[in-house]
Design a protein around this motif. Structure first.
Motif, short mmCIF file in Angstrom:
data_model
loop_
_atom_site.label_atom_id
_atom_site.label_comp_id
_atom_site.label_asym_id
_atom_site.label_seq_id
_atom_site.Cartn_x
_atom_site.Cartn_y
_atom_site.Cartn_z
N THR A 122 0.86 -1.18 0.00
CA THR A 122 0.00 0.00 0.00
C THR A 122 0.89 1.23 0.00
O THR A 122 1.86 1.30 0.76
CB THR A 122 -0.91 0.01 1.24
N LEU A 123 0.58 2.17 -0.88
CA LEU A 123 1.31 3.43 -0.93
C LEU A 123 0.44 4.48 -0.24
O LEU A 123 -0.73 4.68 -0.61
CB LEU A 123 1.58 3.85 -2.38
N LYS A 124 1.01 5.14 0.79
CA LYS A 124 0.18 6.06 1.59
C LYS A 124 0.92 7.35 1.87
O LYS A 124 2.13 7.45 1.70
CB LYS A 124 -0.20 5.38 2.91
N ASP A 125 0.16 8.34 2.26
CA ASP A 125 0.72 9.56 2.83
C ASP A 125 -0.17 9.93 4.02
O ASP A 125 -0.98 9.12 4.47
CB ASP A 125 0.83 10.68 1.79
N SER A 126 -0.05 11.14 4.52
CA SER A 126 -0.81 11.52 5.72
C SER A 126 -2.30 11.61 5.46
O SER A 126 -3.11 11.55 6.40
CB SER A 126 -0.30 12.87 6.24
N GLY A 127 -2.72 11.71 4.20
CA GLY A 127 -4.14 11.92 3.94
C GLY A 127 -4.86 10.77 3.28
O GLY A 127 -6.09 10.69 3.35
N SER A 128 -4.13 9.84 2.60
CA SER A 128 -4.83 8.78 1.87
C SER A 128 -3.87 7.62 1.61
O SER A 128 -2.69 7.67 1.97
CB SER A 128 -5.39 9.33 0.56
N ARG A 129 -4.43 6.57 0.97
CA ARG A 129 -3.64 5.41 0.62
C ARG A 129 -4.22 4.77 -0.63
O ARG A 129 -5.40 4.95 -0.95
CB ARG A 129 -3.58 4.43 1.77
N ILE A 130 -3.36 3.99 -1.35
CA ILE A 130 -3.81 3.29 -2.57
C ILE A 130 -3.06 1.97 -2.66
O ILE A 130 -1.86 1.88 -2.37
CB ILE A 130 -3.55 4.16 -3.83
N LYS A 131 -3.81 0.92 -3.00
CA LYS A 131 -3.18 -0.38 -3.16
C LYS A 131 -2.30 -0.36 -4.42
O LYS A 131 -2.67 0.23 -5.44
CB LYS A 131 -4.23 -1.49 -3.28
N SER A 132 -1.18 -1.04 -4.35
CA SER A 132 -0.22 -1.00 -5.45
C SER A 132 0.35 -2.41 -5.68
O SER A 132 0.39 -3.24 -4.77
CB SER A 132 0.95 -0.05 -5.14
N VAL A 133 0.78 -2.64 -6.93
CA VAL A 133 1.39 -3.91 -7.30
C VAL A 133 2.52 -3.62 -8.30
O VAL A 133 2.38 -2.78 -9.19
CB VAL A 133 0.35 -4.88 -7.90
N MET A 134 3.66 -4.34 -8.11
CA MET A 134 4.78 -4.26 -9.05
C MET A 134 5.14 -5.69 -9.43
O MET A 134 5.62 -6.47 -8.62
CB MET A 134 5.99 -3.56 -8.43
N PHE A 135 4.87 -6.03 -10.70
CA PHE A 135 5.05 -7.40 -11.15
C PHE A 135 6.54 -7.74 -11.25
O PHE A 135 7.42 -6.88 -11.36
CB PHE A 135 4.37 -7.63 -12.49
N ALA A 136 6.83 -9.07 -11.23
CA ALA A 136 8.22 -9.53 -11.23
C ALA A 136 8.99 -9.06 -12.46
O ALA A 136 10.19 -8.78 -12.39
CB ALA A 136 8.25 -11.06 -11.16
N SER A 137 8.32 -8.95 -13.61
CA SER A 137 8.99 -8.51 -14.84
C SER A 137 9.50 -7.08 -14.72
O SER A 137 10.41 -6.68 -15.45
CB SER A 137 8.05 -8.62 -16.03
N LYS A 138 8.93 -6.30 -13.79
CA LYS A 138 9.35 -4.92 -13.59
C LYS A 138 10.32 -4.78 -12.42
O LYS A 138 11.28 -4.02 -12.49
CB LYS A 138 8.13 -4.03 -13.34
N ASN A 139 10.07 -5.52 -11.34
CA ASN A 139 10.89 -5.29 -10.14
C ASN A 139 12.24 -6.00 -10.18
O ASN A 139 13.09 -5.76 -9.34
CB ASN A 139 10.13 -5.69 -8.87
N ARG A 140 12.44 -6.89 -11.16
CA ARG A 140 13.74 -7.57 -11.21
C ARG A 140 14.86 -6.61 -11.58
O ARG A 140 16.04 -6.92 -11.40
CB ARG A 140 13.70 -8.73 -12.21
N ASN A 141 14.56 -5.43 -12.12
CA ASN A 141 15.57 -4.45 -12.50
C ASN A 141 15.87 -3.44 -11.38
O ASN A 141 16.68 -2.53 -11.57
CB ASN A 141 15.13 -3.69 -13.75
N LEU A 142 15.20 -3.60 -10.23
CA LEU A 142 15.44 -2.66 -9.13
C LEU A 142 16.85 -2.85 -8.56
O LEU A 142 17.30 -3.99 -8.41
CB LEU A 142 14.41 -2.88 -8.00
#
Length: 461
Positions: free
Chosen positions: A54-74
């Motif tokens: 979940t990506l959040k700040d002081s006022g709200s939040r949003i569910k998030s997903v990063m698939f393996a094909s994208k995160n393997r380059n991190l």
């Protein structure tokens, strides 16, 4: 779409409504590619490699997903509570009817603004064609002068010089010190590249541009546009060696060759002298082997020629030429006989025609024509015989030139055994002391006896 009309209203199913909302998200150009800053919470990495959080700040939040094909380059591992900068798009997960953020790229928020600037400049220069392979220049194989543009006090310059001296000590290293960090560093680097390109008397074959590793902020001088333009405009091939293997800068993309480290840049710039020596030794061995094979082949051909009939039986050639002369004489005789017969027949025909014609004038003209033809025939026969005689003389001269008797006139002789076969002696090993021999000279024979022998040894034996 399943619907039920009630007046002017249309009733949608839950699935239809979800699909419609998803299309609205996808059609919005801002939501299809946007940057979002926030804090990671509820982070989970699935066994499939996908990251859910979940990506959040002081006022709200949003569910998030990063698939393996994208995160393997991190180049970092996201953690709970980490502040990040994310690029992605917003869509709807149809099963739960929830909108969520689909992550394409992720960077720690501490370098978010710099990373954005890096991406924007990279995309712009890439569109201009500064990264195209067709603009890359070839690195010379055996450079004589290597220009190094870096800090004079860093570890990078020591690694470069040490590697070049170890691998290829015949090369000359020309160091141009520059600032590699700070606000003045980009102009310092660009000015150095331009200056080295405007001094042809230095005869620089390749430039190494580099520095040691560091954070994105510390390497930022090599992400400036002025440095990229200077590298692209350089007529001297440029090897970029900025940071460590995982660090990439704009300079790496524009340079003709990118090296993972300064040491690797030095290894790319020069060959290894010992490898060259080994290569030369290998080529020398190949040449020697080829030459030895060539010598063996030439020796085999010489031995074959030595055993040919021209040398073992020289008189055969003379006999063949004499036989050819006989055949030529016979053919010439047949030709002359045939020609004479033809001319006689023509004369007889003319005489018959004259006999059939009574006017005296015609008889006289015919007699004159007859006499002219006889003269022409005689001249033709004389010329033909002269030409044939000339050819015969030339052939006899050639035969005489090939004759061993002519060789004997220059002082050579032939030695034979005194027996009925008169065997020709070719080697001292074929005779013994006391043997009687016949020696043929150009004007006669000598009867001799062997009183002494001395064998000459060839150097090749």
């Amino acid at each position: 779409m399943t619907a039920m009309e009630n007046g002017k209203e249309q009733i949608l199913s839950v699935s239809d409504l979800t699909v419609l909302i998803k299309r609205l998200f996808e059609q919005n150009p801002y939501l299809s590619d946007c940057w979002v800053r926030g804090e990671i919470s509820n982070f989970t990495r699935h066994s499939s490699g996908h990251m859910y959080f979940t990506l959040k700040d002081s006022g709200s939040r949003i569910k998030s997903v990063m698939f393996a094909s994208k995160n393997r380059n991190l180049n970092f591992l996201p953690k709970e509570g980490m502040k990040v900068l994310i690029r992605g798009y917003v869509s709807v997960y149809e099963r739960d009817g929830q909108y969520q953020l689909y992550v394409e790229e992720m960077q720690p928020d501490g370098i978010g603004s710099l990373y954005l600037a890096f991406q924007q400049l990279k995309e712009r220069l890439e569109k201009e064609g500064l990264f195209l392979q067709e603009h890359k220049k070839q690195i010379p194989r055996f450079p004589k002068v290597i220009g190094v543009v870096t800090s004079p006090t860093g570890a990078a310059v020591r690694d470069i010089i040490t590697t070049i001296r170890r691998r290829y000590p015949v090369a000359h290293v020309l160091l141009h010190p520059v600032l590699v960090q700070g606000t003045e560093a980009p102009q310092s680097i660009a000015a150095a590249i331009q200056q080295l390109n405007t001094q042809p008397e230095l005869a620089i074959d390749v430039l190494i541009l580099g520095r040691g590793g560091g954070s994105l902020e510390e390497l930022w001088a090599f992400n400036e546009e002025v440095v990229a333009r200077a590298i692209f405009a350089s007529q001297i091939p440029v090897i970029s060696a900025v940071g460590h293997e995982t660090d990439f800068t704009i300079a790496d993309f524009v340079a003709d060759v990118r090296a993972a480290t300064p040491t690797a840049a030095a290894e790319l710039a020069v060959p290894h002298l010992m490898e060259l020596f080994r290569h030369l030794d290998s080529e020398q061995q190949r040449m020697a082997t080829a030459l030895a094979g060539r010598m063996r082949e030439m020796k085999r051909r010489f031995e074959t020629l030595e055993q040919s009939p021209v040398f073992t039986r020289p008189t055969d050639r003379i006999h063949q030429l004499r036989q050819r002369i006989d055949h030529t004489e016979n053919e010439l005789e047949l030709v002359l006989t045939k020609l004479a017969g033809t001319r006689n027949k023509q004369v007889n025909d003319l005489m018959q025609r004259l006999a059939r014609r009574s006017p005296v004038e015609r008889v006289m003209r015919t007699e004159q024509q007859f006499g002219f033809l006889l003269q022409k025939l005689s001249a033709a026969m004389t010329n033909r015989m002269t030409a044939a005689g000339t050819r015969l003389d030339r052939m006899i001269d050639k035969l005489d030139a090939y004759s061993p008797l002519q060789v004997m006139k220059r002082g050579y002789s032939l030695t034979y055994r005194v027996d009925k076969d008169k065997q020709l002696i070719r080697s001292i090993r074929e005779v013994q002391l006391g043997d009687k021999l016949n020696v043929r000279l150009q004007d006669g024979w000598l009867d001799c006896q062997v009183w002494g022998m001395e064998e000459e040894h060839n150097r090749d034996e």
